[in-house]
Design a protein around this motif. Structure first.
Motif, PDB file in Angstrom:
ATOM      1  N   ASP A 168     -31.413 -11.262   3.869  1.00 47.36           N
ATOM      2  CA  ASP A 168     -31.285 -11.553   2.442  1.00 47.36           C
ATOM      3  C   ASP A 168     -30.156 -12.554   2.185  1.00 47.36           C
ATOM      4  OD1 ASP A 168     -31.858 -10.964  -0.405  1.00 47.36           O
ATOM      5  OD2 ASP A 168     -29.872 -10.019  -0.386  1.00 47.36           O
ATOM      6  N   TRP A 169     -29.019 -12.319   2.788  1.00 47.86           N
ATOM      7  CA  TRP A 169     -27.863 -13.185   2.553  1.00 47.86           C
ATOM      8  C   TRP A 169     -28.092 -14.585   3.131  1.00 47.86           C
ATOM      9  CZ3 TRP A 169     -22.683 -10.033   3.450  1.00 47.86           C
ATOM     10  CH2 TRP A 169     -22.681  -8.929   2.599  1.00 47.86           C
ATOM     11  N   GLY A 170     -28.586 -14.632   4.372  1.00 52.44           N
ATOM     12  CA  GLY A 170     -28.776 -15.922   5.041  1.00 52.44           C
ATOM     13  C   GLY A 170     -29.820 -16.777   4.347  1.00 52.44           C
ATOM     14  N   ARG A 171     -30.876 -16.117   3.861  1.00 48.73           N
ATOM     15  CA  ARG A 171     -31.927 -16.845   3.147  1.00 48.73           C
ATOM     16  C   ARG A 171     -31.403 -17.442   1.854  1.00 48.73           C
ATOM     17  NH1 ARG A 171     -36.972 -12.666   3.132  1.00 48.73           N
ATOM     18  NH2 ARG A 171     -38.291 -13.753   4.634  1.00 48.73           N
ATOM     19  N   TYR A 172     -30.696 -16.612   1.094  1.00 52.73           N
ATOM     20  CA  TYR A 172     -30.177 -17.096  -0.184  1.00 52.73           C
ATOM     21  C   TYR A 172     -29.220 -18.253   0.044  1.00 52.73           C
ATOM     22  CZ  TYR A 172     -27.939 -17.316  -4.730  1.00 52.73           C
ATOM     23  OH  TYR A 172     -27.459 -17.750  -5.918  1.00 52.73           O
ATOM     24  N   ALA A 173     -28.394 -18.123   1.073  1.00 47.43           N
ATOM     25  CA  ALA A 173     -27.410 -19.159   1.375  1.00 47.43           C
ATOM     26  C   ALA A 173     -28.076 -20.391   1.988  1.00 47.43           C
ATOM     27  CB  ALA A 173     -26.359 -18.605   2.344  1.00 47.43           C
ATOM     28  N   GLU A 174     -29.367 -20.277   2.310  1.00 47.42           N
ATOM     29  CA  GLU A 174     -30.112 -21.344   2.980  1.00 47.42           C
ATOM     30  C   GLU A 174     -29.488 -21.714   4.318  1.00 47.42           C
ATOM     31  OE1 GLU A 174     -31.101 -24.544   0.306  1.00 47.42           O
ATOM     32  OE2 GLU A 174     -31.546 -23.148  -1.310  1.00 47.42           O
ATOM     33  N   LEU A 175     -28.930 -20.708   4.984  1.00 43.17           N
ATOM     34  CA  LEU A 175     -28.383 -20.919   6.322  1.00 43.17           C
ATOM     35  C   LEU A 175     -29.509 -20.855   7.346  1.00 43.17           C
ATOM     36  CD1 LEU A 175     -25.216 -18.681   5.984  1.00 43.17           C
ATOM     37  CD2 LEU A 175     -25.228 -21.157   6.307  1.00 43.17           C
ATOM     38  N   TYR A 176     -30.479 -20.006   7.063  1.00 46.62           N
ATOM     39  CA  TYR A 176     -31.659 -19.889   7.914  1.00 46.62           C
ATOM     40  C   TYR A 176     -32.769 -19.251   7.101  1.00 46.62           C
ATOM     41  CZ  TYR A 176     -29.040 -15.485   8.509  1.00 46.62           C
ATOM     42  OH  TYR A 176     -28.287 -14.366   8.291  1.00 46.62           O
ATOM     43  N   SER A 177     -33.980 -19.332   7.647  1.00 51.70           N
ATOM     44  CA  SER A 177     -35.086 -18.639   6.984  1.00 51.70           C
ATOM     45  C   SER A 177     -35.626 -17.582   7.935  1.00 51.70           C
ATOM     46  CB  SER A 177     -36.177 -19.629   6.604  1.00 51.70           C
ATOM     47  OG  SER A 177     -36.667 -20.249   7.772  1.00 51.70           O
ATOM     48  N   TYR A 178     -36.492 -16.769   7.424  1.00 55.37           N
ATOM     49  CA  TYR A 178     -37.028 -15.680   8.233  1.00 55.37           C
ATOM     50  C   TYR A 178     -38.524 -15.571   7.996  1.00 55.37           C
ATOM     51  CZ  TYR A 178     -37.824 -11.028  10.128  1.00 55.37           C
ATOM     52  OH  TYR A 178     -38.306  -9.969  10.849  1.00 55.37           O
ATOM     53  N   ASP A 179     -39.279 -15.543   9.108  1.00 57.70           N
ATOM     54  CA  ASP A 179     -40.721 -15.345   9.012  1.00 57.70           C
ATOM     55  C   ASP A 179     -41.046 -13.922   9.415  1.00 57.70           C
ATOM     56  OD1 ASP A 179     -41.646 -17.739   8.131  1.00 57.70           O
ATOM     57  OD2 ASP A 179     -41.733 -18.628  10.150  1.00 57.70           O
ATOM     58  N   ALA A 180     -41.583 -13.170   8.485  1.00 58.71           N
ATOM     59  CA  ALA A 180     -41.850 -11.765   8.778  1.00 58.71           C
ATOM     60  C   ALA A 180     -42.971 -11.615   9.791  1.00 58.71           C
ATOM     61  CB  ALA A 180     -42.203 -11.015   7.494  1.00 58.71           C
ATOM     62  N   ASP A 181     -43.880 -12.587   9.828  1.00 59.76           N
ATOM     63  CA  ASP A 181     -45.025 -12.397  10.702  1.00 59.76           C
ATOM     64  C   ASP A 181     -44.657 -12.465  12.187  1.00 59.76           C
ATOM     65  OD1 ASP A 181     -47.434 -11.899  11.730  1.00 59.76           O
ATOM     66  OD2 ASP A 181     -48.422 -13.724  10.988  1.00 59.76           O
ATOM     67  N   PRO A 182     -44.118 -13.583  12.683  1.00 62.98           N
ATOM     68  CA  PRO A 182     -43.665 -13.469  14.073  1.00 62.98           C
ATOM     69  C   PRO A 182     -42.283 -12.825  14.175  1.00 62.98           C
ATOM     70  CG  PRO A 182     -43.451 -15.742  13.314  1.00 62.98           C
ATOM     71  CD  PRO A 182     -43.941 -14.950  12.152  1.00 62.98           C
ATOM     72  N   GLN A 183     -41.733 -12.355  13.066  1.00 61.39           N
ATOM     73  CA  GLN A 183     -40.382 -11.765  13.056  1.00 61.39           C
ATOM     74  C   GLN A 183     -39.384 -12.720  13.707  1.00 61.39           C
ATOM     75  OE1 GLN A 183     -39.896  -7.680  14.063  1.00 61.39           O
ATOM     76  NE2 GLN A 183     -41.658  -7.036  12.886  1.00 61.39           N
ATOM     77  N   GLU A 184     -39.251 -13.865  13.094  1.00 57.21           N
ATOM     78  CA  GLU A 184     -38.402 -14.912  13.661  1.00 57.21           C
ATOM     79  C   GLU A 184     -37.446 -15.492  12.634  1.00 57.21           C
ATOM     80  OE1 GLU A 184     -40.826 -17.164  17.190  1.00 57.21           O
ATOM     81  OE2 GLU A 184     -40.632 -18.153  15.247  1.00 57.21           O
ATOM     82  N   TYR A 185     -36.229 -15.730  13.075  1.00 56.28           N
ATOM     83  CA  TYR A 185     -35.293 -16.505  12.261  1.00 56.28           C
ATOM     84  C   TYR A 185     -35.451 -17.973  12.643  1.00 56.28           C
ATOM     85  CZ  TYR A 185     -33.064 -12.169  10.885  1.00 56.28           C
ATOM     86  OH  TYR A 185     -32.832 -10.937  10.360  1.00 56.28           O
ATOM     87  N   ARG A 186     -35.372 -18.844  11.627  1.00 56.30           N
ATOM     88  CA  ARG A 186     -35.472 -20.288  11.866  1.00 56.30           C
ATOM     89  C   ARG A 186     -34.334 -20.991  11.157  1.00 56.30           C
ATOM     90  NH1 ARG A 186     -40.168 -22.089  13.551  1.00 56.30           N
ATOM     91  NH2 ARG A 186     -41.817 -20.527  13.710  1.00 56.30           N
ATOM     92  N   LEU A 187     -33.909 -22.061  11.793  1.00 55.54           N
ATOM     93  CA  LEU A 187     -32.895 -22.880  11.142  1.00 55.54           C
ATOM     94  C   LEU A 187     -33.588 -23.805  10.157  1.00 55.54           C
ATOM     95  CD1 LEU A 187     -29.876 -22.986  11.558  1.00 55.54           C
ATOM     96  CD2 LEU A 187     -30.215 -24.957  13.040  1.00 55.54           C
ATOM     97  N   ASP A 188     -33.182 -23.750   8.907  1.00 60.42           N
ATOM     98  CA  ASP A 188     -33.743 -24.672   7.920  1.00 60.42           C
ATOM     99  C   ASP A 188     -33.176 -26.060   8.161  1.00 60.42           C
ATOM    100  OD1 ASP A 188     -35.150 -22.764   6.627  1.00 60.42           O
ATOM    101  OD2 ASP A 188     -33.607 -22.387   5.110  1.00 60.42           O
ATOM    102  N   GLU A 189     -33.935 -27.064   7.741  1.00 62.28           N
ATOM    103  CA  GLU A 189     -33.368 -28.418   7.795  1.00 62.28           C
ATOM    104  C   GLU A 189     -32.120 -28.475   6.931  1.00 62.28           C
ATOM    105  OE1 GLU A 189     -33.858 -30.709  10.009  1.00 62.28           O
ATOM    106  OE2 GLU A 189     -35.169 -29.117  10.739  1.00 62.28           O
ATOM    107  N   SER A 190     -32.220 -27.875   5.756  1.00 57.48           N
ATOM    108  CA  SER A 190     -31.047 -27.873   4.863  1.00 57.48           C
ATOM    109  C   SER A 190     -29.900 -27.092   5.516  1.00 57.48           C
ATOM    110  CB  SER A 190     -31.403 -27.244   3.522  1.00 57.48           C
ATOM    111  OG  SER A 190     -31.934 -25.942   3.711  1.00 57.48           O
ATOM    112  N   GLY A 191     -30.279 -26.081   6.312  1.00 55.68           N
ATOM    113  CA  GLY A 191     -29.277 -25.256   6.970  1.00 55.68           C
ATOM    114  C   GLY A 191     -28.466 -26.045   7.981  1.00 55.68           C
ATOM    115  N   THR A 192     -29.117 -26.984   8.695  1.00 49.11           N
ATOM    116  CA  THR A 192     -28.392 -27.736   9.716  1.00 49.11           C
ATOM    117  C   THR A 192     -27.276 -28.566   9.092  1.00 49.11           C
ATOM    118  OG1 THR A 192     -30.123 -29.391   9.527  1.00 49.11           O
ATOM    119  CG2 THR A 192     -30.200 -27.980  11.462  1.00 49.11           C
ATOM    120  N   ALA A 193     -27.462 -28.937   7.856  1.00 49.68           N
ATOM    121  CA  ALA A 193     -26.468 -29.777   7.189  1.00 49.68           C
ATOM    122  C   ALA A 193     -25.161 -29.008   6.928  1.00 49.68           C
ATOM    123  CB  ALA A 193     -27.031 -30.314   5.878  1.00 49.68           C
ATOM    124  N   LYS A 194     -25.270 -27.677   6.845  1.00 43.56           N
ATOM    125  CA  LYS A 194     -24.083 -26.904   6.429  1.00 43.56           C
ATOM    126  C   LYS A 194     -23.102 -26.697   7.558  1.00 43.56           C
ATOM    127  CE  LYS A 194     -25.668 -24.873   2.292  1.00 43.56           C
ATOM    128  NZ  LYS A 194     -27.082 -24.681   2.181  1.00 43.56           N
TER     129      LYS A 194
END
Ligand code: ADP
Ligand code: MG
Length: 461
Positions: free
Chosen positions: A435-461
Motif C-alpha cells: 500500500d505504501w510503496g504503491r501510493y509513493a509510486e516507488l514500485y507497483s504490485y501485480d497480484a496475479d503473478p504476485q510480483e513487485y515491479r519498479l515503475d518507470e516513475s519509481g526509477t526517477a526517485k
C-alpha cells in the motif's frame, strides 16, 4: 431484564451438582497463578516468542483486564490460563495445582459467540454441563437459572439465528456461567457488538458482579479497549508486543458504577494511553536485533504498523486542522476509532517522521504539516521520501533497483520476513508495504503473478 432476573435470583443457586465444586474461595485467595510463562509458535527458522516472562496472579474477588494491542498475545495468555494450550515454558496453577490440561476452574466467553445453530438457546447453554455428566433434569434447571440470570428469559426455545448479536452473546455468557466456574474468562466479549449493545451488556454484567450473586469468584477480561478496561477492571495488566510481556499494571481503586466524567477516570485513561503509545524501551526479542534508532532499523526490528495511506493521511489532516497538536484519547473518542486502529495510525505517522507522541498529545512534525497541507502530487512526493525510511519499503525498493529485470516475486520477501514473523504477520507486513510503496509510486504490485515491479516513475526517485 436482568434487573428482574436479579430479583428472582435465589441465593446459593448451586442445585446442579458440578463435579469440581471446590470450597468457595475467600477474597484475595490466589485462583490462577502463571509463573515464568513463555509461549512460542513455530516460525521459519525455529520458534518465534509470542509471550515471555509472564508472572501473573488472579485472586478471588477481582476483575483483571488483560489490555494490549492486537497481536500482543492476550488471547494466547488467556488460553494458557484456561489450560487450552500448554505454555512453552513456565507453569500455570489453579488453586495451587499445576495444570496438565484444561483448567477445571475456568469457563470461556469468546468474541464470536460460537453457538451451535441447530440447538436452541437452552440446549446451547446446557452444552457446558453435558460434558460433566450431569442429569438431564439438573441440566435443565441450571440452564434455566443461568438464562434467567443473564436476561434471556423468554428466549429459551429460540434458535441462534433468531437472536440479535447482544442476545447471542448473552447465550455465550449463560453457557459459561452455568458451570459456575471459579474464574470467568472473556476474550473481547463485547467487540463484535454495536456500541450501545456492548455498553448495555457491560453495565448489566457489572451490576450482577457487584450484586455479589455472580456465580464466579473472579473474571479475566481480554480487551484492546482502554475505556472498557478502566470501566470494569480492578486491575489492568498492559501487555506490550513482540514478544508479549507485562509492560505495566494499574490498580483501579474507583468505586462502581464508575463515572466516565470524573477526573480520576480521565486521568487513568490518559496514563494507560501513555503506556500503550510509549515506545517499548529496552524490550527486545532474546537473541534478536535490538529496537533501533532510524539508522539501525531493519524490516526485522521495525515492523510496519497495520495502517493504510488513506488512514494515516486522514489522521494527519485531522491533527493539522486542530493546529498540529491534539490529545490522543480525545481524538480517538471523537472519531469513534478503536484504540488498535488509532494506535496503528499513530505508529505509522511516527515511523514516517510525520508526527511524534509527546505526553498524551499527537504532534505533527514539520514534514507532517507540509504533508497535510500539500496537494496530491506534492503529498505523494513527501510520502515517497518518508516511506523510504520504513525499512521494508526501502528493502523492496532497493532490491528492485538492483535487480536487472526490475521485478521480484513477493515470495522472495515473504521468505525473508518468515524468519522474524508468523505467517499472519508476514501477510500484514507485505500488505502495508504494498500500500505504501504503491501510493509513493516507488514500485507497483501485480497480484496475479504476485510480483513487485519498479515503475518507470519509481526509477526517477
Ligand atoms: P491478541 O489476542 O493480543 O491479538 P494473540 O494471542 O491472538 O494476540 O496472538 C499473538 C501473536 O501470536 C500474533 O502475532 C499471532 O499471529 C500469533 N499466533 C497466535 N496464535 C498462533 C498460532 N496458533 N500459530 C502461530 N502463531 C500464532
Ligand atoms: Mg485476541
Amino acid at each position: 431484564m436482568v434487573r428482574s432476573a436479579l430479583r428472582n435470583l435465589l441465593p446459593g443457586r448451586a442445585t446442579a451438582e458440578t463435579p469440581h465444586k471446590a470450597p468457595r474461595a475467600a477474597d484475595g485467595e490466589v485462583l490462577l497463578d502463571a509463573s515464568g510463562l513463555t509461549k512460542s509458535y513455530a516460525g521459519a527458522d525455529g520458534e518465534l516468542p509470542v509471550l515471555t516472562g509472564i508472572d501473573l496472579q488472579v485472586r478471588a474477588g477481582e476483575i483483571v483486564a488483560l489490555l494490549g494491542r492486537s497481536g500482543s498475545g492476550k488471547s494466547t495468555l488467556l488460553r494458557c490460563l484456561a489450560g487450552l494450550i500448554p505454555p512453552s515454558s513456565g507453569t500455570v496453577a489453579y488453586r495451587g495445582t499445576p495444570l496438565t490440561g484444561a483448567n477445571p476452574g475456568t469457563a470461556m466467553v469468546f468474541q464470536t459467540f460460537a453457538l451451535l445453530p441447530w440447538l436452541t438457546v437452552q440446549q446451547n447453554v446446557e452444552l457446558g454441563l453435558e460434558a460433566r455428566g450431569i442429569s438431564a433434569e439438573d441440566r435443565a434447571e441450571a440452564a434455566l437459572q443461568a438464562i434467567d440470570l443473564i436476561g434471556l428469559d423468554g428466549f429459551e426455545s429460540a434458535y441462534p439465528k433468531e437472536l440479535s448479536g447482544g442476545m447471542r452473546q448473552r447465550v455465550g455468557f449463560a453457557r459459561a456461567l452455568v458451570v459456575e466456574p471459579d474464574v470467568l474468562m472473556m476474550d473481547e466479549p463485547f467487540s463484535a457488538l454495536d456500541v450501545l449493545t456492548a455498553e448495555n451488556l457491560r453495565g448489566e454484567l457489572m451490576e450482577l458482579w457487584e450484586s455479589g450473586q455472580f456465580p464466579t469468584r473472579a473474571v479475566v477480561l481480554v480487551t484492546h479497549n482502554i475505556e472498557e478496561a478502566v470501566l470494569m477492571a480492578d486491575r489492568i495488566v498492559v501487555l506490550g508486543s513482540r514478544p508479549g510481556t507485562i509492560r505495566e499494571t494499574f490498580e483501579v481503586p474507583l468505586p462502581h458504577p464508575r463515572d466516565r466524567d470524573s477526573a480520576d477516570f480521565d486521568d487513568l485513561i490518559d496514563r494507560v494511553y501513555r503506556t500503550m503509545t510509549g515506545r517499548p524501551k529496552g524490550t527486545r526479542i532474546p537473541g534478536r536485533a535490538e529496537p533501533a534508532g532510524p539508522e539501525k532499523r531493519t524490516p526485522a526490528n521495525t515492523p510496519l504498523p497495520a495502517a493504510s495511506v488513506d488512514g494515516l493521511s486522514g489522521l494527519a489532516e485531522m491533527v493539522d486542522h486542530r493546529g498540529g497538536r491534539c490529545d490522543l484519547a480525545d481524538l480517538a473518542e471523537e472519531l469513534g476509532l478503536e484504540i488498535d486502529d488509532i494506535l496503528s495510525l499513530v505508529d505509522a505517522l511516527d515511523l514516517l517522521g510525520l508526527a511524534k507522541v509527546s505526553e498524551d498529545d499527537l504532534v505533527l512534525t514539520e514534514r507532517g504539516t507540509t504533508f497535510a497541507d500539500a496537494d496530491v502530487q506534492q503529498s505523494k512526493q513527501i510520502f515517497a521520501e518518508a516511506a523510504l525510511e520504513a525499512p521494508l519499503v526501502r528493502l523492496i525498493a532497493t532490491s528492485l533497483r538492483q535487480n536487472p529485470d526490475r521485478h521480484l516475486r513477493a515470495g522472495f520477501f515473504r521468505d525473508l520476513l518468515a524468519h522474524h514473523y508468523t505467517s499472519e504477520q508476514v501477510d500484514q507486513q507485505l500488505e502495508t508495504a504494498t500500500d505504501w510503496g504503491r501510493y509513493a509510486e516507488l514500485y507497483s504490485y501485480d497480484a496475479d503473478p504476485q510480483e513487485y515491479r519498479l515503475d518507470e516513475s519509481g526509477t526517477a526517485k
